[in-house]
Design an enzyme around this catalytic site. Structure first.
Site, short mmCIF file in Angstrom:
data_model
loop_
_atom_site.label_atom_id
_atom_site.label_comp_id
_atom_site.label_asym_id
_atom_site.label_seq_id
_atom_site.Cartn_x
_atom_site.Cartn_y
_atom_site.Cartn_z
N ARG A 150 -15.93 -14.86 -9.64
CA ARG A 150 -15.45 -13.49 -9.78
C ARG A 150 -16.62 -12.50 -9.71
O ARG A 150 -16.51 -11.44 -9.08
CB ARG A 150 -14.74 -13.38 -11.15
CG ARG A 150 -13.62 -12.39 -11.20
CD ARG A 150 -12.92 -12.46 -12.54
NE ARG A 150 -11.77 -13.35 -12.56
CZ ARG A 150 -10.60 -13.12 -11.99
NH1 ARG A 150 -10.41 -12.01 -11.31
NH2 ARG A 150 -9.62 -13.98 -12.07
N ASP A 152 -5.40 -3.31 -18.14
CA ASP A 152 -4.23 -2.44 -18.29
C ASP A 152 -4.25 -1.61 -19.58
O ASP A 152 -3.21 -1.36 -20.19
CB ASP A 152 -2.92 -3.26 -18.18
CG ASP A 152 -2.76 -3.89 -16.81
OD1 ASP A 152 -3.28 -3.32 -15.84
OD2 ASP A 152 -2.13 -4.96 -16.72
N MET A 204 -4.51 -6.40 -6.84
CA MET A 204 -4.09 -7.43 -7.80
C MET A 204 -5.24 -8.38 -8.15
O MET A 204 -5.16 -9.60 -7.93
CB MET A 204 -2.88 -8.20 -7.25
CG MET A 204 -1.71 -7.30 -6.90
SD MET A 204 -1.16 -6.23 -8.26
CE MET A 204 -0.14 -7.39 -9.16
N GLY A 262 0.79 -1.23 0.00
CA GLY A 262 0.00 0.00 0.00
C GLY A 262 0.82 1.27 0.00
O GLY A 262 0.35 2.32 0.45
N GLN A 319 8.84 6.87 -8.40
CA GLN A 319 8.14 7.77 -9.34
C GLN A 319 6.62 7.59 -9.25
O GLN A 319 5.87 8.55 -9.41
CB GLN A 319 8.62 7.51 -10.77
CG GLN A 319 10.09 7.79 -10.96
CD GLN A 319 10.44 9.21 -10.57
OE1 GLN A 319 9.82 10.16 -11.03
NE2 GLN A 319 11.42 9.36 -9.68
N HIS A 354 -0.08 1.30 -13.14
CA HIS A 354 0.52 0.07 -13.64
C HIS A 354 2.02 0.29 -13.80
O HIS A 354 2.44 1.33 -14.34
CB HIS A 354 -0.11 -0.31 -14.98
CG HIS A 354 0.43 -1.59 -15.53
ND1 HIS A 354 0.07 -2.82 -15.02
CD2 HIS A 354 1.34 -1.83 -16.50
CE1 HIS A 354 0.72 -3.77 -15.68
NE2 HIS A 354 1.50 -3.20 -16.58
C1 GAR Z 1 2.94 -0.93 -7.63
O1 GAR Z 1 4.20 -1.02 -8.26
C2 GAR Z 1 1.84 -0.89 -8.66
O2 GAR Z 1 2.19 -0.16 -9.81
C3 GAR Z 1 1.68 -2.34 -8.96
O3 GAR Z 1 1.79 -3.00 -7.73
C4 GAR Z 1 2.64 -2.23 -6.88
C5 GAR Z 1 1.89 -1.97 -5.59
O4 GAR Z 1 2.73 -1.39 -4.64
N1 GAR Z 1 0.41 -2.59 -9.58
C6 GAR Z 1 0.21 -3.57 -10.45
O5 GAR Z 1 1.05 -4.37 -10.78
C7 GAR Z 1 -1.21 -3.63 -10.99
N2 GAR Z 1 -1.31 -4.54 -12.06
P1 GAR Z 1 2.11 -0.70 -3.36
O6 GAR Z 1 1.15 -1.70 -2.73
O7 GAR Z 1 3.28 -0.45 -2.46
O8 GAR Z 1 1.42 0.56 -3.78
#
Ligand code: GAR
Length: 195
Positions: A69, A149, A94, A12, A177, A113
């Protein structure tokens, strides 16, 4: 007051970046916007405890308890709509969403993404960028459509792929970033002049 609901599955850190920016940039006063709730499909998601500590409402809805789902997405939608979201933010959530769920939040559903879309939709984006010999990688904030995506691009950040990079080192560089562009894109959703 307008409400943002954030969905997470893991640490998160993007959610935390949005919450911190909301606080520091005084979104409540300036944009009349607040983060109303953080919801996870995983009870162990690290970001949940952090959000609770910030006084934000949290909820867990484990997808494993649902037969399909569609059933999960219907229950998730009920949970989300308790907080009357003006914007639903996917931050490392996810799960593949059903078309009905996406349609319900059409125009108020954002995702981040970890690639320069339209390159590398799906999983393992950083390893795939390294394997392809990319010299640059990055992240994309986009509106969510039923097509995984894809959807209109709102913001991107670019980082170099450096010699010796692993998926892990590249992911960390991209993530710093993400923490800049996602809060900015959320603010711009409510006030295009803030971008
Ligand atoms: C992030 O890098 C986000 O871009 C990616 O998961 C990570 C979550 O990190 N999202 C995906 O891959 C979506 N398909 P976080 O929980 O620390 O924000």
């Amino acid at each position: 007051m307008k409400n943002i609901v954030i969905l997470i599955s893991g640490s998160g850190s993007n959610m935390a970046a949005i919450v911190r920016t909301a606080e520091q940039a005084q979104w409540a006063q300036r944009l009349n916007v607040r983060v109303a709730a953080v919801i996870s499909n995983k009870a162990e998601a690290g970001g949940l405890a952090w959000a609770q500590g910030q006084g934000i409402a949290t909820a867990v809805l484990d997808h494993k308890g649902f037969a399909s789902r569609e059933d999960f997405d219907a229950a998730l939608r009920t949970e989300i709509d308790r907080f009357a979201p003006d914007l639903l933010v996917l931050a490392g959530f996810m799960r593949i969403l059903t078309p009905g769920f996406v349609a319900h939040y059409a125009g108020r559903l954002l995702n981040i993404h970890p690639s320069l879309l339209p390159a590398f939709p799906g999983l393992n984006t950083h390893q795939r960028a390294i394997d392809a010999g990319c010299q640059f990688a990055g992240a994309t904030v986009h509106q969510v459509t039923a097509d995984l995506d894809h959807g209109p691009i709102l913001a991107q950040a670019v980082v170099p792929v450096l010699p010796g990079d692993t998926a892990k080192t590249l992911a960390a560089r991209v993530l710093t970033q993400e923490h800049l562009i996602y809060p900015r894109a959320v603010a711009a959703f409510f006030n295009p002049q803030s971008a």
